[in-house]
Design a protein around this motif. Sequence first.
Motif, short mmCIF file in Angstrom:
data_model
loop_
_atom_site.label_atom_id
_atom_site.label_comp_id
_atom_site.label_asym_id
_atom_site.label_seq_id
_atom_site.Cartn_x
_atom_site.Cartn_y
_atom_site.Cartn_z
N ASP A 1 0.86 -1.18 0.00
CA ASP A 1 0.00 0.00 0.00
C ASP A 1 0.90 1.23 0.00
O ASP A 1 1.78 1.36 0.86
N GLU A 2 0.73 2.13 -0.95
CA GLU A 2 1.62 3.29 -1.07
C GLU A 2 1.59 4.18 0.17
O GLU A 2 2.58 4.81 0.51
N ARG A 3 0.44 4.23 0.87
CA ARG A 3 0.37 5.02 2.09
C ARG A 3 1.27 4.42 3.17
O ARG A 3 1.95 5.14 3.89
N ASN A 4 1.29 3.08 3.26
CA ASN A 4 2.13 2.42 4.26
C ASN A 4 3.60 2.57 3.92
O ASN A 4 4.43 2.78 4.81
N ILE A 5 3.93 2.48 2.65
CA ILE A 5 5.32 2.64 2.22
C ILE A 5 5.80 4.05 2.56
O ILE A 5 6.90 4.23 3.08
N ARG A 6 4.96 5.05 2.31
CA ARG A 6 5.32 6.44 2.62
C ARG A 6 5.52 6.62 4.13
O ARG A 6 6.50 7.21 4.57
N LYS B 1 6.30 4.40 6.39
CA LYS B 1 7.50 3.68 6.84
C LYS B 1 8.76 4.48 6.49
O LYS B 1 9.72 4.50 7.25
N ALA B 2 8.73 5.15 5.35
CA ALA B 2 9.91 5.90 4.90
C ALA B 2 10.16 7.15 5.75
O ALA B 2 11.31 7.53 5.94
N ILE B 3 9.10 7.76 6.26
CA ILE B 3 9.29 9.05 6.96
C ILE B 3 9.20 8.96 8.48
O ILE B 3 9.53 9.92 9.15
N GLN B 4 8.73 7.84 9.01
CA GLN B 4 8.56 7.74 10.46
C GLN B 4 9.43 6.62 11.04
O GLN B 4 9.32 5.49 10.63
N ARG B 5 10.25 7.00 11.98
CA ARG B 5 11.09 6.01 12.66
C ARG B 5 11.32 6.54 14.07
O ARG B 5 12.01 7.53 14.25
N ASP B 6 10.73 5.88 15.06
CA ASP B 6 10.88 6.36 16.43
C ASP B 6 11.55 5.30 17.30
O ASP B 6 11.92 4.23 16.83
N PRO C 1 5.02 1.85 11.03
CA PRO C 1 4.24 2.88 11.73
C PRO C 1 3.00 3.27 10.93
O PRO C 1 2.97 3.17 9.71
N GLU C 2 1.96 3.71 11.66
CA GLU C 2 0.75 4.25 11.02
C GLU C 2 0.29 3.38 9.85
O GLU C 2 0.18 3.84 8.72
N PHE C 3 0.03 2.12 10.13
CA PHE C 3 -0.23 1.12 9.08
C PHE C 3 -1.71 1.05 8.73
O PHE C 3 -2.55 0.73 9.56
N ASP D 1 -1.34 2.12 15.02
CA ASP D 1 -0.18 2.94 15.38
C ASP D 1 1.11 2.25 14.94
O ASP D 1 2.00 2.88 14.39
N TYR D 2 1.19 0.95 15.21
CA TYR D 2 2.33 0.14 14.78
C TYR D 2 1.79 -1.22 14.32
O TYR D 2 0.77 -1.69 14.83
N ALA D 3 2.46 -1.82 13.36
CA ALA D 3 2.01 -3.13 12.88
C ALA D 3 3.20 -4.01 12.52
O ALA D 3 4.25 -3.52 12.10
N ILE D 4 2.98 -5.30 12.71
CA ILE D 4 3.89 -6.32 12.21
C ILE D 4 3.06 -7.10 11.19
O ILE D 4 2.39 -8.08 11.54
N PRO D 5 3.03 -6.62 9.95
CA PRO D 5 2.13 -7.19 8.94
C PRO D 5 2.34 -8.67 8.66
O PRO D 5 1.39 -9.38 8.34
N SER D 6 3.57 -9.14 8.76
CA SER D 6 3.83 -10.55 8.45
C SER D 6 3.08 -11.49 9.39
O SER D 6 2.80 -12.63 9.03
#
Length: 170
Positions: A56-61, A63-68, A84-86, A97-102
Motif C-alpha cells: 500500500d503506497e500510504r504504508n510505504i510512505r 515507513k519511509a518518513i517515520q522512525r521512532d 508505523p501508522e499502518f 499505530d504500529y504493525a507487524i504485517p507478516s
Amino acid sequence: MKPNLAKAIIADCMSRGYVMHGDVLYPPAQAAALNIIPSSKKKRSKNLVKTGDVNDERNIRNKAIQRDMFIMLAEKELGQEVWPEFFFSTDRNYRLDYAIPSFKIGIEQNGGIWSKGKSGHSSGTGIKRDMDKSALAASLGWTIISRTPDQMMQLDTFNLIRSAISNKKI
C-alpha cells in the motif's frame, strides 16, 4: 492556542499575501526582499495504490518518513519489521499505530485515556470509533495489543508481542 484558531490565523495571513517558508510566515514585502517564492502545495496523488498491506503506497510512505524509538527497539528485540501508522484495510481509513504485517499484529498506543471530556479515546465517540476499528481488524485476522504510552517501552509489552507472534506461528 487551539489548533483550529491557529489554522484560521494562518489561512487569514495567507489570504492577505503572506508567504509560508518552512514554518515561518513572511509579510509580502519582506518575502519579496528576501526573494522567497511562495511554494506550491504538494498535490496528493488521487491514484494511490490502496491495498491495506505492505505494498500500500500510504504504508510505504509512512515507513519511509517515520522512525521512532519504539520501532527501533521493537525491531531489535523481536527481529521483525515494524511499520508505523499502518493502513490495514481498504474499507476504512483506519490505521494501526504500529504493525507487524507478516503476523497481522497491531500495536495501539492509547493516550489520553484518563482525560475527562471530549478527549480522543475517552469520549463516547472515541470509544465507539476504537471499537469499530478493533472489530474490523479482528474480522480481517489481526491481533491488536493496546497499551498506554508509558507501557510502550516496557518488557511486558514486548513479551505480549512475542506471545502473539508465537500464537500466530502455530
